[in-house]
Scaffold this motif. Structure first.
Motif, PDB file in Angstrom:
ATOM      1  N   ALA A   1      -3.478   5.748   2.631  1.00 27.10           N
ATOM      2  CA  ALA A   1      -2.960   4.400   2.936  1.00 27.10           C
ATOM      3  C   ALA A   1      -3.552   3.890   4.245  1.00 27.10           C
ATOM      4  CB  ALA A   1      -1.439   4.438   3.022  1.00 27.10           C
TER       5      ALA A   1
ATOM      6  N   HIS B   1      -9.256  -0.752  -4.777  1.00 30.28           N
ATOM      7  CA  HIS B   1      -9.184  -1.745  -3.694  1.00 30.28           C
ATOM      8  C   HIS B   1     -10.565  -2.340  -3.387  1.00 30.28           C
ATOM      9  CE1 HIS B   1      -5.015  -1.741  -2.151  1.00 30.28           C
ATOM     10  NE2 HIS B   1      -4.967  -0.614  -2.846  1.00 30.28           N
TER      11      HIS B   1
ATOM     12  N   THR C   1      -7.320   4.786  -6.216  1.00 29.06           N
ATOM     13  CA  THR C   1      -6.827   3.885  -5.169  1.00 29.06           C
ATOM     14  C   THR C   1      -7.978   3.217  -4.420  1.00 29.06           C
ATOM     15  OG1 THR C   1      -5.130   5.559  -4.873  1.00 29.06           O
ATOM     16  CG2 THR C   1      -5.083   3.717  -3.361  1.00 29.06           C
TER      17      THR C   1
ATOM     18  N   LEU D   1       0.835  -1.206   0.000  1.00 33.67           N
ATOM     19  CA  LEU D   1       0.000   0.000   0.000  1.00 33.67           C
ATOM     20  C   LEU D   1       0.873   1.261   0.000  1.00 33.67           C
ATOM     21  CD1 LEU D   1      -3.069   0.217   0.055  1.00 33.67           C
ATOM     22  CD2 LEU D   1      -2.968   0.334   2.532  1.00 33.67           C
TER      23      LEU D   1
ATOM     24  N   GLU E   1       2.391   1.551  -3.387  1.00 34.30           N
ATOM     25  CA  GLU E   1       1.398   1.980  -4.379  1.00 34.30           C
ATOM     26  C   GLU E   1       1.165   3.494  -4.306  1.00 34.30           C
ATOM     27  OE1 GLU E   1      -2.231  -0.207  -3.936  1.00 34.30           O
ATOM     28  OE2 GLU E   1      -3.349   1.119  -5.283  1.00 34.30           O
TER      29      GLU E   1
END
Lengths: 191, 408
Positions: free
Chosen positions: A130, A168, A164, A102, A105
């Motif tokens: 994050a 997820h 993001t 994470l 990323e």
């Protein structure tokens, strides 16, 4: 009175409203930090108001990611430890590989040992995203994530959030007064 | 990441207030530990030396001085008593046994005491080397004397007049070491013991063959200068409790001697010293209370500073009880650090006192293993931490996270 709001998995919802219209109240209601006087808030089949005390805290920790306006952290520990703490408080086990991926990323893996006050505003915002995702939540709620940014960074941060969070598999709700985001999200509502 | 690690990190973040609280607690714990250990060991030492001695008979003067000089060998004698009078008293039917003492000389700061073998059996001494004296001028060394002066069996030395190194040396005759005692933990460890005749002989010898280069009349102590007609004191053990009813009064009223009861005099001494010990103990406790207040203020201030962080933790799923636990853990960590510092300070104090006391009063305080006071100070310190944490922890528990997050 808030309108009925629905947001699905991998979807983003923008809630726009001027100051004093109750945006933060709405966000706190959605997060189960406050009890609604009427109506209900349901997340993946669970009505938040039916959960009391620690059960609601536990539910929030596991299923709801929060990003606050000031991107606050626990100052005494590093970024990495802040993320590990979020998992601990949510009652989840250690998952160092996921935490590392994470951070990577979001482009802050090199800053993981830094204390929060050593980060730039941009780094703090990435670290906040994050942390919101570290528990693999069903929904991420963000409060005014772009208000303090210039146009260029506003677009970049909004894109980062959307990519993001939905990437997820979570739903995203952004609550803001920032009119620049109005055309950025297809699904938006004004209060 | 564990909650304990977070508690530790939070304390580190507020380094100055943490150090202040730890130091205050450390000083309080150290003082209490030091005072209790020293007073316990002093009491223990006093009790061991006095065990089995019901009455001390000596020259008239301060009864406490008589006890301190005759039993503990830490003061000057009140004077000498007539041997004839002492022998008459020894034969009293209420006396089980009595031990004569003649002293006034020393060797390198250790007192030379003339007595009989009853003294050795009274303190249950055993020999590490050699045996008891057979003739005049033979001496038996207490374990500390042998160790400190590195004297072995067969060694010779000259005694000094008086208890200081500066006294006139009795060079006309020397003592022979014929025995070395095992440690007993009593006054016997610090004495050079010999037959009463040795003390008489050396002073007779002095008087006959050698003119002292000092004036006995102005000397601040007396001893058996006019031997063999005098001794310095008599340690007495009664046959029955009736002795205490009759003998002290009889000695004080019908003889030129003085009878002092160790139990009474030492209780008087304890009560005098006890005021000092109690005062210091109270000061230590007050410092611990101030430390508790400091921990409380430190936690409360840190809570004010960190209220948003705590609300953030709630938003991340921490239950109110978890926040309560975090504050309590921080306080307990502080107190544990203060306790550890206090134990170290207490032990350093005891080490310093031990080396000072050894030189000045031949009284050493030792600390091996964990003392009782150190054991009970731990829960006491943790209780202080718990009490100091209670209000801040309850505040954290009851905080309204929504309004805190909104006002940030």
């Amino acid at each position: 009175m808030f309108p009925d709001l629905n947001v699905g998995k991998n979807e983003a919802l923008l809630v726009l409203g001027n100051s004093g219209t109750g945006k933060t109240t709405l966000l706190h209601l959605l997060a189960g930090l406050m009890d609604p006087a009427g109506g209900s808030i349901e997340l993946d089949g669970t009505v938040l108001s039916t959960l009391k005390g620690s059960a609601r805290d536990h539910f929030r920790g596991q299923h709801i990611g929060l990003v606050f306006q000031q991107s606050q952290f626990i100052r005494s520990i590093s970024v990495l430890e802040n993320l590990q703490l979020a998992r601990l408080l949510a009652g989840l086990g250690k998952d160092d590989a996921f935490v590392e991926s994470l951070l990577s990323e979001l482009g802050i893996s090199e800053r993981k040992q830094a204390k929060p006050n050593e980060l730039s505003i941009g780094e703090r915002q990435r670290a906040a995203i994050a942390r919101a995702l570290v528990t693999k939540p069903k929904i991420v709620l963000a409060d005014e994530p772009t208000s303090a940014l210039d146009d260029e960074n506003c677009e970049a941060v909004a894109a980062l959030f959307e990519r993001t969070v939905t990437g997820h598999g979570a739903a995203l709700v952004i609550v803001t007064h920032d009119q620049r985001l109005k055309n950025r999200f297809q699904n938006s509502v004004s209060i | 990441m564990r909650m304990l690690q977070l508690a530790y990190a939070n304390l580190k973040e507020h380094f100055l207030s943490t150090i202040l609280s730890v130091m205050l607690l450390g000083i309080g714990v150290g003082m209490v530990s030091f005072i209790v250990t020293v007073s316990e060991q002093l009491n223990d030492r006093f009790n061991r030396d006095i065990r089995g001695i019901d009455m001390v008979v000596g020259a008239k003067g301060s009864p406490l001085q008589l006890i301190l000089s005759a039993v503990y060998q830490i003061d000057n004698p009140t004077g000498n008593i007539s041997l004839a009078e002492a022998n008459k008293l020894k034969r009293h039917p209420l006396i089980k046994y009595s031990i004569p003492l003649s002293y006034g000389d020393s060797y390198k700061g250790f007192r030379i005491v003339g007595t009989d073998s009853l003294y050795l059996s009274h303190y249950k001494t055993t020999f590490a080397d050699g045996d008891v004296w057979n003739r005049s001028m033979d001496v038996v060394l207490g374990s500390s004397v042998a160790e400190k002066l590195n004297l072995k069996l067969g060694a010779h030395f000259h005694g000094n007049h008086g208890f200081d190194d500066g006294g006139h040396a009795h060079e006309e005759a020397h003592y022979n070491v014929v025995g070395i005692l095992e440690p007993t933990g009593t006054v016997a460890d610090r004495l050079i013991l010999t037959a009463t005749e040795s003390v008489w002989d050396i002073h007779n010898h002095s008087d006959e063959e050698h003119d002292h280069d000092h004036d006995h009349a102005t000397c601040d102590h007396d001893h058996a200068e006019d031997a063999p007609s005098e001794i310095t004191a008599l340690l007495v053990k009664f046959k029955s409790p009736m002795g205490i009813m009759q003998l002290p009064r009889m000695v004080n009223e019908k003889t030129s001697m003085q009878a002092a009861l160790p139990a009474i005099e030492i209780n008087r001494l304890y009560s005098l010293m006890g005021v000092g010990f109690t005062t210091l103990q109270i000061i230590g406790m007050v410092i611990m209370c101030i430390a508790a207040l400091s921990v409380f203020i430190s936690l409360l201030n840190s809570l004010k500073e960190r209220k948003y962080e705590l609300a953030l933790m709630r938003s991340l799923g921490a239950s109110p009880f978890k926040l309560f636990g975090l504050i309590v853990q921080e306080s307990l960590l502080l107190c544990l650090a203060g306790y550890a510092l206090g134990i170290i300070l207490g032990r350093v104090g005891i080490m310093l006192l031990s080396s000072f006391g050894e030189d000045q009063f031949q009284f050493s305080v030792s600390q091996s293993g964990i003392a009782d006071v150190e054991i009970w100070l731990l829960p006491l310190t943790l209780c202080i931490g718990l009490i100091a944490a209670l209000i801040p922890a309850i505040r954290a528990y009851k905080s309204d996270i929504s309004s805190i997050l909104r006002n940030e």
